[in-house]
Structure formats: C-alpha cells, structure tokens
Design a protein around this motif. Structure first.
Motif, mmCIF file in Angstrom:
data_model
loop_
_atom_site.group_PDB
_atom_site.id
_atom_site.type_symbol
_atom_site.label_atom_id
_atom_site.label_comp_id
_atom_site.label_asym_id
_atom_site.label_seq_id
_atom_site.Cartn_x
_atom_site.Cartn_y
_atom_site.Cartn_z
ATOM 1 N N GLY A 95 29.800 47.055 43.991
ATOM 2 C CA GLY A 95 29.431 47.020 42.583
ATOM 3 C C GLY A 95 30.526 46.411 41.732
ATOM 4 O O GLY A 95 30.255 45.640 40.800
ATOM 5 N N PHE A 96 31.777 46.728 42.065
ATOM 6 C CA PHE A 96 32.908 46.185 41.316
ATOM 7 C C PHE A 96 32.971 44.663 41.445
ATOM 8 O O PHE A 96 33.114 43.941 40.442
ATOM 9 C CB PHE A 96 34.205 46.815 41.812
ATOM 10 C CG PHE A 96 35.440 46.117 41.331
ATOM 11 C CD1 PHE A 96 35.886 46.268 40.025
ATOM 12 C CD2 PHE A 96 36.152 45.275 42.183
ATOM 13 C CE1 PHE A 96 37.031 45.608 39.582
ATOM 14 C CE2 PHE A 96 37.282 44.615 41.747
ATOM 15 C CZ PHE A 96 37.723 44.787 40.444
ATOM 16 N N LEU A 97 32.883 44.143 42.682
ATOM 17 C CA LEU A 97 32.968 42.704 42.894
ATOM 18 C C LEU A 97 31.807 41.970 42.226
ATOM 19 O O LEU A 97 31.990 40.889 41.655
ATOM 20 C CB LEU A 97 32.990 42.386 44.393
ATOM 21 C CG LEU A 97 34.287 42.751 45.147
ATOM 22 C CD1 LEU A 97 34.104 42.569 46.652
ATOM 23 C CD2 LEU A 97 35.452 41.901 44.665
ATOM 24 N N ASP A 98 30.621 42.555 42.289
ATOM 25 C CA ASP A 98 29.460 41.912 41.674
ATOM 26 C C ASP A 98 29.587 41.907 40.150
ATOM 27 O O ASP A 98 29.303 40.895 39.498
ATOM 28 C CB ASP A 98 28.186 42.639 42.093
ATOM 29 C CG ASP A 98 26.944 41.852 41.753
ATOM 30 O OD1 ASP A 98 26.898 40.649 42.088
ATOM 31 O OD2 ASP A 98 26.015 42.418 41.141
ATOM 32 N N ARG A 99 30.045 43.033 39.598
ATOM 33 C CA ARG A 99 30.195 43.120 38.137
ATOM 34 C C ARG A 99 31.308 42.214 37.637
ATOM 35 O O ARG A 99 31.176 41.561 36.609
ATOM 36 C CB ARG A 99 30.485 44.578 37.738
ATOM 37 C CG ARG A 99 30.804 44.777 36.249
ATOM 38 C CD ARG A 99 30.988 46.243 35.929
ATOM 39 N NE ARG A 99 32.034 46.876 36.708
ATOM 40 C CZ ARG A 99 33.342 46.776 36.435
ATOM 41 N NH1 ARG A 99 33.759 46.036 35.399
ATOM 42 N NH2 ARG A 99 34.232 47.403 37.176
ATOM 43 N N ARG A 100 32.392 42.159 38.383
ATOM 44 C CA ARG A 100 33.566 41.422 37.904
ATOM 45 C C ARG A 100 33.449 39.919 38.148
ATOM 46 O O ARG A 100 33.906 39.114 37.341
ATOM 47 C CB ARG A 100 34.815 41.951 38.623
ATOM 48 C CG ARG A 100 36.118 41.313 38.175
ATOM 49 C CD ARG A 100 36.427 41.640 36.721
ATOM 50 N NE ARG A 100 37.661 41.012 36.284
ATOM 51 C CZ ARG A 100 37.760 39.752 35.874
ATOM 52 N NH1 ARG A 100 36.681 38.966 35.875
ATOM 53 N NH2 ARG A 100 38.908 39.265 35.466
ATOM 54 N N PHE A 101 32.818 39.506 39.284
ATOM 55 C CA PHE A 101 32.818 38.086 39.640
ATOM 56 C C PHE A 101 31.429 37.459 39.732
ATOM 57 O O PHE A 101 31.324 36.233 39.774
ATOM 58 C CB PHE A 101 33.546 37.884 40.976
ATOM 59 C CG PHE A 101 34.988 38.323 40.953
ATOM 60 C CD1 PHE A 101 35.960 37.546 40.357
ATOM 61 C CD2 PHE A 101 35.359 39.529 41.524
ATOM 62 C CE1 PHE A 101 37.283 37.956 40.334
ATOM 63 C CE2 PHE A 101 36.685 39.948 41.509
ATOM 64 C CZ PHE A 101 37.650 39.164 40.908
#
Length: 406
Positions: A321-327
């Motif tokens: 979720g972090f990688l998708d939200r951030r990048f």
C-alpha cells in the motif's frame, strides 16, 4: 563416461592440434585438422591417431577428453569462469568453453582438477551431501590466510573422516569469484579441497597376458569447503550425513573463527521472489498459531544497475500500500525493469499455553539464501515449511553421490 566426439567437433582446429601435440600424439604433416563440416570424419581421424598409441597412453588421452567433455556444459562454464577469475587468468579472447578447457589443459592443468571439483559442488548445491552454515556478522576477522591454522584444520578434518593416519592426504587452497545471478556483483570465495587416499578396491581387469586378473584400484575421497568471509557463509560438501558436516563446521570454527559464536545451518534452496510482485495472501492454518504475517522490507534491482530498499512496518498500511500510494505506476512493483532481490518477512506468533507473543524473522535473497537469526532448530523447520507452502522456495535439489575421484 560422456562421449568426447561432440567436444572434438566443437573445438577450434588450432587448439586441438596444440593439445594433441602437448600430449605426445604425433599427427602426420598432411593431417586434416579442419575436416569439412568438422563431423564424423574428423572424429574418426582422431580416433585412429589415438588407436595407434600404446594402451596406457590411449587410456590417458581418452579419460582426459571424457573429463573435458563433461565440463563443457553450462555448469562447467560457470565453474571455469569462477576458477579462472580467482586465479586472474584471462580467457576473454578464447572462443567457447571447448577452447578454454583445451587451453587450460595445456597451460594450467592443475586448474582442470579445481574446475571439476567446483562443477561437482555446483551440481550438488543444496542436496543431501551439502550444508551451508551462517556465522553471526560480528566483524571479527577469520584466520583463513594463516598457514598454521590451515595445517591444524587439515589434521582435525582428517580426524572427522576417521581414516587411518597412514593414508595419503593433501589440501588444495584456492579462490574463485562468483557472480550474482541478477546483479552481476562479484564475490570472492576461498576454497579448500581435501583429497584423501581412501580404502583401495579390488576389481577384475585384463593383465599383460590378456587373462583376467584381480587388480587393486586406488580411490580418492574429496571433501569440498567454500567460504565467504564478508557474508560469513561456509559451504561444506561431504558425504556421511548432517552429523559429519556439523563436525566439519566445528573444525572450521575452531581453526579459523575462534572468536565467533558457533554458526547455524542454513539450507540452500532457490528462492522464488517474483511471486511477491503482487501482495501475497499467505495461507495460515489454525494449527500454525500465527497471528499475522507481514512483509517488512523489499529490496529491488533495476536493469540499469540501480538498487533500492524499502521498509514499512505498522501504521495499518502494508509495504504494498505504501509503494502504491507513494509511487503509483512508477513503483518498482509495477514499473518495468525492476527485479526483487530480497525480502524480510515477519511471522508473528500468537501467545499460547503461557508463552508470550513473539516474532520470527526470515530474510530471503536471490538466488538461494535464506537466513533466520536467533531461532531454534524447531523454529527454522517451521519457517521452511511455511515458505514451501507459500511457494517462496523451489523444490530441493536432487542429490548425487559425494565428490569422488578414481
């Protein structure tokens, strides 16, 4: 033994000619080393040359060509590159594994033995005759270059084999350079191959009078050890089961890593991290006693040479979720050219039967490194069972007999 006819057909004419000349096989001046099509005609002509030799000379040539032929596959090529790089021998200008092996047989024959051992160890990697031990990364130096440590190590290793003291023995020390399967990063490994005269065997053979005679055939047992002081790994290839390899590990620790804690065995299995390109649904059974499983880090390598590491724990958001939200689409999980190099998985065990809640941590690195520090043997077995269930480990390598030289 493998047939060497294919090896001959694929070998450059000039190198073949030099090889046979170096082995005192004299060809007539009009011998056609460039036989058209390099097919059966050339092979037949060379077989006729060999057939004209004395019997022992014939056997020697055929045995060496058979060996070179068995080393001319992909495993042999990798082993050859590792040994030659470690010895700083340039083979870049040679064309194909056949020419490389012929060149080494002529100019550096001792390296053929090392390549044979290296290829044999590679084929056994991860099998029943193979163990890998992980030392704690405590920064304490190893005494690998100490001649006295090497001498006492050999004595202690021979004691593990429980062979009579009069048996001949020698240890061959050398370095190889391995390239990472994905990044191409080079790692220097120090090797020790212990050759020991084993109990001779009695076999039937034809004597000088062409009658069957009972002959004594000498045998040599080999034990292979490879270590990487930087990653603190020691690999041991020896027959006799886990108990024997544990003893070799103890001997290694005693002589080269006296100030470090005893290592733990780390099974070497190919890891399958491409499955983690999408957020996994780890299957957990009630009997596992697992509260939850989370991926706390992912390491990526880009085809252009870049390396990136991302960590995420807690806060109600997974690393995915972090990688998708951030990048977004630029995330290394979604963009092209990125490959997962490593991951750290945290397995949180629920409290039960008066035991407190605890966490098992395991790190997987391609191509075949699995580490789980500060865990018991029972914990490690449980972890490997889970990794197999989740499809993150390849099946075990089929094993063969331990390295042996006739």
């Amino acid at each position: 033994m493998a047939s060497f006819s294919g090896f001959i057909r694929k070998s450059p004419a000039e190198r073949l000619q030099r090889y046979f000349a170096s082995r005192n096989v004299i060809a007539p001046d009009d011998f056609d080393w460039r036989s058209e099509g390099r097919g059966t005609e050339l092979v037949r002509s060379i077989e006729q040359l060999i057939a004209a030799l004395a019997e022992k000379h014939q056997d020697s040539i055929k045995a060496e060509l058979d060996l070179l032929s068995t080393l001319s596959d992909k495993v042999g090529l990798v082993a050859t590159e590792q040994v030659c790089t470690g010895e700083e021998i340039d083979i870049e200008g040679l064309h194909g594994i056949q020419e490389v092996l012929l060149f080494l047989a002529i100019e550096h024959p001792v390296l053929i033995n090392r390549i044979e051992v290296q290829a044999s160890m590679s084929r056994k990697h991860g099998g029943q005759n193979w163990s890998t031990f992980q030392f704690e990364n405590d920064g304490k130096p190893w005494a690998l270059e100490s001649q006295s440590a090497r001498d006492t190590f050999l004595v202690d290793a021979l004691a593990v084999l429980e062979l009579p003291k009069h048996r001949k023995h020698v240890a061959d020390w050398y370095e190889t350079v391995r390239k990472h399967a994905v990044t191409g990063k080079e790692t220097v490994f120090t090797h020790a191959t212990i050759y020991v005269e084993e109990r001779a065997e009695s076999e039937l053979g034809f004597g000088v009078s062409d009658t069957l005679e009972r002959q004594v055939v000498a045998k040599v047992l080999e034990v292979g050890i490879a270590c990487d002081p930087k990653s603190r790994l020691v690999e041991i290839c020896a027959r006799g089961g886990k108990k024997v390899r544990d003893q070799f590990s103890t001997v290694f620790s005693k002589n080269f890593a006296q100030n470090s804690k005893s290592p733990v065995e780390v099974p070497r299995r190919d890891v399958l991290l491409d499955l983690l390109k999408r957020e996994p649904d780890f299957e957990v059974l009630p009997s596992d006693g697992i509260e939850r499983v989370e991926i706390s880090s992912l390491d990526f390598w880009d085809s252009s040479g870049g390396i990136g590491r991302f960590e995420k724990r807690g806060d109600g958001e997974t690393i995915y979720g972090f990688l998708d939200r951030r990048f977004g689409t630029a995330s290394p999980l979604r963009a092209g050219g990125w490959k997962i190099l490593a991951t750290t998985i945290r397995i949180i065990l629920a409290a039960h039967e008066g035991k407190r809640r605890r966490t098992l941590t395991v790190t997987l690195r391609v191509p075949n490194t699995t580490t789980s520090p500060n865990t018991t043997e029972s914990d490690r077995q449980s972890i490997f069972g889970l990794l197999e269930r989740w499809g993150l480990l390849a099946p075990p390598v089929e094993d063969f007999d331990v390295l042996e030289a006739g």
